[in-house]
Enzyme design. Structure first.
Site, short mmCIF file in Angstrom:
data_model
loop_
_atom_site.label_atom_id
_atom_site.label_comp_id
_atom_site.label_asym_id
_atom_site.label_seq_id
_atom_site.Cartn_x
_atom_site.Cartn_y
_atom_site.Cartn_z
N ARG A 68 0.72 -1.31 -0.09
CA ARG A 68 -0.07 0.13 0.13
C ARG A 68 0.85 1.21 0.15
NH1 ARG A 68 -3.14 -3.96 1.85
NH2 ARG A 68 -0.98 -4.74 2.68
N THR A 69 1.88 1.24 0.84
CA THR A 69 2.47 2.69 1.24
C THR A 69 3.33 2.91 0.11
OG1 THR A 69 2.40 2.11 3.37
CG2 THR A 69 3.91 3.85 2.76
N LYS A 96 26.00 -4.89 -0.69
CA LYS A 96 27.62 -5.14 -0.59
C LYS A 96 28.20 -4.52 0.54
CE LYS A 96 27.64 -4.11 -5.70
NZ LYS A 96 28.11 -3.05 -6.56
N ARG A 118 11.33 3.41 4.50
CA ARG A 118 10.79 2.67 5.22
C ARG A 118 11.85 1.99 6.02
NH1 ARG A 118 5.45 -1.31 4.95
NH2 ARG A 118 4.32 0.82 5.51
N HIS A 146 3.95 5.45 11.97
CA HIS A 146 3.91 5.63 10.45
C HIS A 146 2.94 6.62 10.14
CE1 HIS A 146 2.65 4.06 6.59
NE2 HIS A 146 2.53 2.72 6.98
N1 CP Z 1 -0.55 -0.02 5.71
C1 CP Z 1 0.88 -0.23 5.38
O1 CP Z 1 1.77 0.21 5.71
O2 CP Z 1 0.63 -1.47 4.41
P1 CP Z 1 1.84 -1.77 3.62
O3 CP Z 1 2.90 -2.59 4.78
O4 CP Z 1 1.48 -2.65 2.44
O5 CP Z 1 2.54 -0.59 2.91
#
Ligand code: CP
Length: 319
Positions: A68-69, A96, A118, A146
């Site tokens: 999603r993100t 590496k 992330r 998040h």
């Molecule tokens: N909600 C969310 O962060 O989903 P993903 O891990 O698929 O990005």
């Protein structure tokens, strides 16, 4: 959609979390996102496209899995005319042995306009932001924050409930490992919602009541659900448990899966949310996830709008 040449700015150069954001920043992000929504409650709108950020470049650096993100940041950038480059960490020089900081310094030297990160380490985006002047957007750091998820959740709640103030929001499941829970707790508390955390004691320690004023912890799901306006389910993050915290997923589901019978404890017009990915039959039953009470697809749609707003506010030409 006509191109706007000047945009407002956030009070901060990066989006690192909800906790450090001012209420005015959050209001500005949500107001900006409204112009990019493809759905408000049940009303469908045309997909917005603009060249507002044409000529700018977004780099995605996902050191943890995401659907999603990652994809919604890419779609958001493309709808605003940006070029998008995905670091593809598994094929990068990280393999590496290049350090994370050296990787980000290298990416910064190529002069992108923003960097989405992330990482499994809590605080990684904050650390990187001290070493680059490229705007960093935190797409999830360990069990810490998040922020884009909490912003899209707020937009979705507002679409259905009109206000956050005074709402009873039950956040249920694996709170211990959840960056989504932390960001939502900060955001909802800033706007006067009453947050109840529910789940098994190892995943919802009583000390979490200290995370924000007015927060309460319940260990029976039925108690946490009572009178809720919004039910936010969370996935059990088995991958973050160093040792098993309950007997089995089936045993967890027996007490904590959101079923129609349990949902009946919430208000009749309560909406059901989940950040995804969700585990059918473990954290939420298929019957609830697919029911009209579920706003999960609406959350995903709003994710694109919120990320478009953030790209505009962090990389657009200042007003
Ligand atoms: N909600 C969310 O962060 O989903 P993903 O891990 O698929 O990005």
């Amino acid at each position: 959609m006509p191109a706007r040449k000047t945009v407002a700015r956030l009070s901060q150069p990066h989006l690192l979390g909800i906790e450090p954001l001012r209420v005015e920043d959050i209001e500005l992000i949500l107001a900006t996102a409204r112009a990019y929504q493809t759905r408000v409650a049940d009303e469908r709108r045309p997909v917005p496209r603009s060249d507002l950020l044409a000529g700018k470049t977004l780099v995605l650096a996902f050191f943890e899995a995401s659907t999603r993100t990652r994809i919604s940041f890419e779609i958001a950038a493309q709808r605003l005319g940006m070029d998008v480059v995905d670091l593809a960490t598994e094929a990068s020089s990280v393999q590496k042995g290049e350090s994370l900081l050296d990787t980000v310094k290298t990416l910064s030297a190529m002069r992108p306009d923003a960097l989405v990160v992330r990482h499994r380490g809590s605080g990684v985006p904050h650390f990187l932001a001290r070493h680059t002047d490229v705007p960093i957007l935190n797409a999830g750091d360990g069990a810490h924050e998040h922020p884009t998820q909490a912003l899209l959740d707020a937009l979705t709640i507002l679409d259905h409930k009109g206000s956050l103030s005074g709402l009873r929001v039950a956040i249920l499941g694996d709170i211990l490992h959840s960056r989504v829970a932390r960001s939502n707790i900060h955001l909802l508390s800033k706007f006067g919602a009453r947050v109840v955390l529910g789940g098994p004691p190892p995943l919802v320690p009583k000390e979490f009541e200290r995370l924000a004023p007015g927060l309460t912890v319940c260990h029976r799901l039925e108690d946490a659900l009572a009178g809720a306006d919004v039910v936010m389910m969370l996935r059990v993050q088995l991958e973050r448990q160093r040792e098993p915290l309950f007997a089995s997923p089936a045993e967890y589901a027996r007490h904590y899966c959101l079923t129609p019978a349990r949902l009946a404890q919430a208000k009749p017009d309560a909406i059901v949310m989940h950040p995804g990915p969700f585990l059918r039959g473990i954290d939420i039953s298929g019957e609830v996830a697919d029911s009209p009470r579920s706003v999960i697809p609406h959350q995903v749609e709003n994710g694109v709008a919120v990320r478009m707003a953030l790209l505009e506010l962090l990389t657009g030409a200042p007003a």
